[in-house]
Design a protein around this motif. Sequence first.
Motif: not given
Length: 496
Positions: A301-320
């Motif tokens: 759980l580190d801010y360099t790993k881009g986990i929130p960004e990954r989750l936002r991308g997954y959320e956009k995938f599920l939306t589309e």
Amino acid sequence: MATTWDRARLEGLIGAELSNRKFIAVSNREPYIHRFTEDGIACFRPASGMSTAIDPIMMASGGTWIAHGAGDADAEVVDQNDSLQVPPDSPRYRLRRVWLTKEEEEGYYYGLSNRALWPLCHVTFTRPHFDEADWQTYRRVNERFADAVIREADGEPAVVFIQDYHFCLLPRLLKERGGDLKILQFFHIPWPNHEMFRPFPWKEELLDGLLGNDLLGFHIRYHCQNFLTTVDRFLEARIDHEHSEITRQGQSTMVRPFPISIDAEAHARMADSDDVTARMEKWRKRLRLGNRLLGLGIERLDYTKGIPERLRGYEKFLTEHPEWHGKTVFLQIAVPSRSHLTEYQRIEEEVDLAIERINWKFRQPHWQPVVLIKEHQSQPEMMALHRLAHYMTVSSLHDGMNLVAKEFVMSRSDNAGVLILSRFTGAYRELEQAVGINPFASHEVAQAIAFALTMSPDDQALRMSRMREHVLQNNVYRWGGKFLSTLLRISDRFEP
């Protein structure tokens, strides 16, 4: 095809060329840690890409690894020299522990190393924190490790292999104390450009410390170039950009790229074991996969790993792509790290909120879009997940290399699965058949997920087989062998 590097070849190099020298590795994190448990003292292997990479080198060299003794039972198992033989089941080298007070660990590790140098070097828009007291503690701890190295060398010729950003002052400290030491250091994280480095208040001393090395390695050439330019801007030194060499006060430091890797063959053998196969079935049941396709993320759980960004991308995938609702699930293994630092508490809260939002927004009866597990998983457990996953996402905002990507590839002897990989990792420059993403762009992450889920088996096999071939050829023994071979080639520069 180039000759394959393996443990035997590395042992041969060390035996033929370095047998008259002690081999000493230095790192903050120890490769084996002892803790009190209900059943007595137990030995664990900490989760660490650095440790995973260095351990095979030490197994081949039979030398001494000096590290911070951080386990609550570490002091109970050492001898009068604060040492013990490791690995526990088949000892091959010696681990020598250095003891730090809570205040020293707070200032040197959590303070200067991880609140100043870590964000400064990773360029992830997290503001670094500079504190004079932390710097003074960092200096004292580097001096403590210098004492340990000198005691270990005991006046004999030695190769000292220093790891990472925790010991930027150590090379110069060792040079000043004399002795026949060949000093090399590998920087496991990126080196920023000179403008990013400019705010660091003690840059001259830190850079001078690193120039105590005879050989300084980074993952990629770009980081080497950044380092050369940084020294050129802030120190009096002669810079030879063509040969990647820095000369300061009569001493030369060679700067070279050495892309780090894993013990690929050993990893592949374990991944194909019956034990890992059995764990796959347990994960199927635990995640209630059924016919669903699994997406996977594994990191600290580190801010360099881009986990929130990954989750936002997954959320956009599920939306589309509503057609995929109920047909895929994403598992995020996020191991808490440096949890008492505000920046890490903040990223954990952001991840928790993002997953709660996605699961509330898309959840159906008997389907949870995202599963979060905040527990360290053993290597066999992670391999089982690698083999189960239809795709794995590595969305680091900035990473020197990222060995998780290589581990995923080497777990897939079936040549199936898709690696979605940030273009801001060193690994992306090697694993060219991965699906590249800009993790800051959620639409790219969403598109990559859709592409991965619909990729044909033939395309998966072509991509994965080529990546596996690259990692097999460029394994950790090649990394260590090239590092040491380079040191030997420039040995005529060393004073007797």
